[in-house]
Design an enzyme around this catalytic site. Structure first.
Site, mmCIF file in Angstrom:
data_model
loop_
_atom_site.group_PDB
_atom_site.id
_atom_site.type_symbol
_atom_site.label_atom_id
_atom_site.label_comp_id
_atom_site.label_asym_id
_atom_site.label_seq_id
_atom_site.Cartn_x
_atom_site.Cartn_y
_atom_site.Cartn_z
ATOM 1 C CE LYS A 246 -14.527 5.393 0.711
ATOM 2 N NZ LYS A 246 -13.637 5.518 1.862
ATOM 3 C CE LYS B 62 -7.297 13.258 0.365
ATOM 4 N NZ LYS B 62 -7.533 11.930 -0.165
ATOM 5 N NE ARG B 63 -2.919 7.776 6.705
ATOM 6 C CZ ARG B 63 -1.647 7.859 6.301
ATOM 7 N NH1 ARG B 63 -0.719 8.377 7.094
ATOM 8 N NH2 ARG B 63 -1.291 7.426 5.105
ATOM 9 C CB THR C 94 -10.753 4.293 -1.280
ATOM 10 O OG1 THR C 94 -10.341 4.580 0.067
ATOM 11 C CG2 THR C 94 -10.019 3.040 -1.765
ATOM 12 C CG HIS D 179 -2.138 -0.844 1.069
ATOM 13 N ND1 HIS D 179 -3.295 -0.427 0.455
ATOM 14 C CD2 HIS D 179 -2.362 -2.138 1.440
ATOM 15 C CE1 HIS D 179 -4.185 -1.404 0.459
ATOM 16 N NE2 HIS D 179 -3.639 -2.453 1.054
ATOM 17 C CE LYS E 17 -3.188 10.172 3.231
ATOM 18 N NZ LYS E 17 -3.676 9.462 2.044
#
Length: 817
Positions: free
Chosen positions: A658, A546-547, A654, A358, A552
């Protein structure tokens, strides 16, 4: 015995009966929690009827079974999705209504299981839903974390971590399975003894932790198949030291119990210190050992001691490296407990276990100190040593004399046990989770392994379950889609593409926009009720959820908001469509820079709110304690999806899928699954910015990037960066987030500044934002883009993902409907 009915009247009778039997209450007298448990246990009764049938069929047919091992499963609430998959939502809603009970109020009583954190765990949860819906026999396996990750509280703009006591009122969905409890051993030493002319390895003087399983049923959509999520809880074999207790040594009397049971207390204990790292190692071995013991026990019941059949009847899939200790543990059981030789055990192990990677980030490729593994898991360490010796012998034949290269590929080297190398070397399949990620694994991360074992590598793009992330969380849009194209897409989500022509239908677009507005109003109510923040539903809803991690790039979003703020307050002629920026994220408790980013975002929200002109055009809302239930309201309401990871860093994503499925338009880099999303919708219906992954990787290799040149040449960006430290955001403490400022401009420990290229990509991001803002002013064009995004999202269903895994890796036979 005939099956119990679950029509409206039967459901009402069951709820009333349960309240009377278990609580001595009528519906009117019962508390909300009592009503929730009565309804949930009625749903569970319906599931368990199917569960019995599915279990009996699996055993009768001796079907191959998948065991999906993951350190987290971010399940979300179960009740409504279970009703949906039972195709009984109408019956339950009507039954509850006639009893004077609001279904929504009952749903809100359910706690969020604290079994996961981010995309890794949510992916695993989606996979379980799809496995059951596709009638594929499987069991998910993890730890029953008593307190989960943590409950996030924002105090003075900063994250505070509180215990997440999700099991406080019990878990109505779980069933303890005491007959499968087993022992997991740590410490001690291993003696080699002769027995019947063979060497036998005997583990002595260990200490024992008991693993107790709890099973949660996972029901498929409109099918008889019910799979299982098995969570393992740790407890001491020794309940209490009565001798110490009798002497008044109360702490000592319970010390051993606490040391054992801490293993299943929290998800991701802080590992910046030795004790925390050791606890993580114990956790990973705990649930993998317990799971492997159960797998062999179940296999022997059905197939005896014919272990050559194991790869034909069992597939063990390790979701990232956390469960990688399943490899030496299976070897240990086959050799030490079942009497197989090394070569036979190794061959069976490799054929049975598959691995999903991952991440390509070096710090996330898990490693354990060699001495720690030797001390805590002495027999496992011996097996790892021998696996490493044999692997290095093999590598020597390919790369003779290249010690550094072999060391980079070894299982044990430089004082560390390298879990990713173990997982690649000792499994039959290693897959990436998007096409780009799969290419990077082969070309860079595991380049040398790919040279000698290319058959092991593949890429299977992640997916999401459209049942939770469209049907459950966006029922109005689901109805609109069904009215337009029928219901076949529910079983075959790729058929959502039949919706694409409706993007040119003005009446359809208008209905689509109205549904989005209703979802925005629902989110507005949630934010008001939960955090007391008023949001105007007429604003554009722009979301990054998100985390919290530097790659990110929530900081990129924040800097751009600050630039917009400056334009508004310094230029009275500047206007824009009003926009509210939502952020949802938790930062790891020990991740200082991530927590500083949360502090910056909340300071930005305060700055904007205090300025009378700025707040007419901008708002920032940080959603406290972001979880699955919040996502189920936020995602359908969002119009813009921010997917800003540095290209090559996000394996797949992911969340992006969504948002896309619910009609949000993406602004993002060509990273992870964004690449394939762009291929599906076309470049006119997604806003791509920034460097591509090959350019990013070249810049890392060259190590010549200097963020100061951008700082000096971009006036707007320079001003925003300066405001991080000049008191604009933190008047009483200008240095509050100076670490963020320095990280973007100045390297540390010999590394370059701005390691995730925030400043490098800022100009491109800003221009993409301008294009997006201009396009949003044309509603016909904007809603056309939104409809196309929903229409082309079907390929990102986890049903498609699971089919690919099954065709390429697992080879399971579906149970009969």
């Amino acid at each position: 015995m005939p099956a119990t009915k679950f029509d409206k009247e039967s459901i009402k009778e069951s709820i009333i009966s349960k309240l009377q039997r278990y609580n001595g209450r009528s519906v009117k007298e019962a508390s909300p929690q009592q009503i929730y448990k009565a309804v949930a246990s009625t749903v569970r009764d319906q599931i368990m009827q199917k569960f019995t049938v599915a279990r009996d069929e699996r055993k009768a047919t001796k079907s191959k079974r998948l065991y999906y091992l993951s350190v987290e499963f971010l399940m979300g609430r179960s009740m409504y999705c279970n009703m949906l998959n039972l195709v009984s939502t109408k019956e339950y809603r009507e039954a509850l209504s006639e009893l004077g009970i609001s279904l929504d109020s009952v749903l809100n009583e359910e706690p969020e299981p604290g079994l996961g954190n981010g995309g890794l765990g949510r992916l695993a949860a989606c996979f379980l839903d799809s496995l059951s819906s596709l009638d594929l026999p499987a069991m998910g396996c993890t730890i029953r974390y008593e307190y989960g990750l943590f409950r996030q509280k924002i105090v003075d703009g900063q994250q505070v971590e509180l215990p997440d006591s999700w099991l406080e009122n019990g878990n109505v969905w779980e069933i303890p399975v005491m007959e499968d409890a087993c022992e997991v051993h740590y410490g001690g030493h291993v003696d080699i003894v002769e027995q019947d002319g063979k060497q036998k390895f005997v583990h002595r003087d260990y200490y024992t932790v008991e693993a107790v399983p709890y099973d949660m049923p996972i029901v498929g959509y409109d099918t008889q198949t019910v799979n299982t999520l098995r969570t393992w809880s740790a407890r001491s074999k020794k309940r209490i030291d009565l001798n110490s207790f009798g002497q008044g040594k109360y702490a000592q009397a319970s010390e051993e119990i606490e040391l054992a049971e801490v293993i299943s207390k929290v998800l991701y204990p802080e590992d910046k210190h030795y004790e925390g790292k050791m606890l993580r190692l114990k956790q990973h071995y705990f649930f993998t050992s317990a799971t492997l013991q159960y797998i062999i026990k179940d296999f022997k019941k059905l197939h005896g001691n014919n272990f050559e059949l194991l790869p034909e009847k069992v597939c063990i899939h390790i979701n990232d490296t956390h469960p990688g200790l399943a490899i030496p543990e299976l070897m240990r059981i086959l050799m030490d407990e079942e009497g197989l030789g090394w070569d036979e055990a190794a061959e069976i192990t490799e054929k049975t276990i598959a691995y999903t990677n991952h991440t390509i980030m070096a710090e996330a490729l898990e490693k354990w100190p060699e001495a720690m593994v030797r001390q805590q898991l002495p027999r496992i360490y011996m097996i790892l040593e021998e696996l490493n010796r044999r692997l290095c012998d093999k590598l020597w034949s390919f790369f003779p004399g290249e010690w550094e290269r072999i060391g980079h590929m070894a299982i044990i080297s430089y004082g560390q046990v390298h879990m990713a190398n173990l997982c690649v070397a000792m499994t039959h399949s290693t897959n990436g989770v998007s096409q780009l990620h799969g290419d990077i694994l082969k070309e860079e991360t595991f380049h040398d392994y790919n040279l000698i074992m290319p058959e092991k590598f593949s890429a299977i793009t992640n997916g999401i379950t459209h049942r939770r992330w469209l049907m459950s969380c966006n029922p109005e849009l689901t109805s609109l889609i069904c009215d337009a194209i029928g219901t076949d897409w529910i079983r075959q989500p790729e058929q959502l593409s039949a919706l694409r022509p409706f993007a040119d239908d003005a009446a359809f677009r208008e209905k689509f926009a109205q549904i989005k507005q209703h979802n925005k109003e629902r989110l507005v109510r949630l934010v008001q009720n939960r955090q007391g923040i008023t949001v105007d539903p007429a604003f554009i809803f722009d979301t990054q959820a998100k985390r919290l991690h530097e790659y990110k790039r929530q900081i990129l979003n924040a800097l751009h908001i600050l630039v917009l703020y400056n334009r508004i307050v310094t230029d009275e002629s500047f206007t824009m469509e009003p926009r509210v920026f939502f952020f949802g994220a938790k930062a790891s408790p020990g991740y200082y820079r991530a927590k500083q980013t949360i502090r910056l975002i909340n300071a930005l929200a305060d700055l904007i709110q205090k300025h009378p002109r700025a707040r007419k055009y901008l708002q920032v809302v940080f959603l406290e304690n972001y979880d699955v239930s919040t996502a189920e309201v936020l995602i359908p309401a969002s119009e813009i999806s921010e997917q800003l990871s540095t290209a090559s860093k996000e394996a797949s994503g992911t969340g992006n899928m969504k948002f896309m499925m619910n009609g949000a338009v993406t602004i993002g880099t060509m990273d992870g699954a964004n690449v394939e999303m762009a291929e599906q919708v076309g470049m006119d219906n997604i806003y791509i910015f920034g460097m591509r992954s090959d350019t990013v990787r070249d810049m890392y290799r060259e190590n010549t990037y200097n963020p100061m040149t951008i700082y000096e040449s971009n006036d707007e960006l320079r001003r925003a960066l300066t405001q991080l430290i000049d008191g604009t955001l933190f008047p009483t403490n200008p240095a509050a987030v100076q670490d963020l400022y320095h990280s973007l401009l100045m390297g540390e420990n010999g590394n370059m500044g701005d390691p995730y290229f925030v400043l490098k990509d800022f100009g491109s991001y800003s221009m993409a934002q301008r294009r997006m803002a201009a396009d949003h002013k044309n509603p016909d064009e904007w809603w056309k883009k939104a409809v196309i995004n929903t229409a082309m999202s079907g390929i990102f269903s986890s049903d498609r993902t699971i089919r690919e895994y099954n065709e390429r890796i697992w080879h399971l036979t579906p149970l009969k409907r």
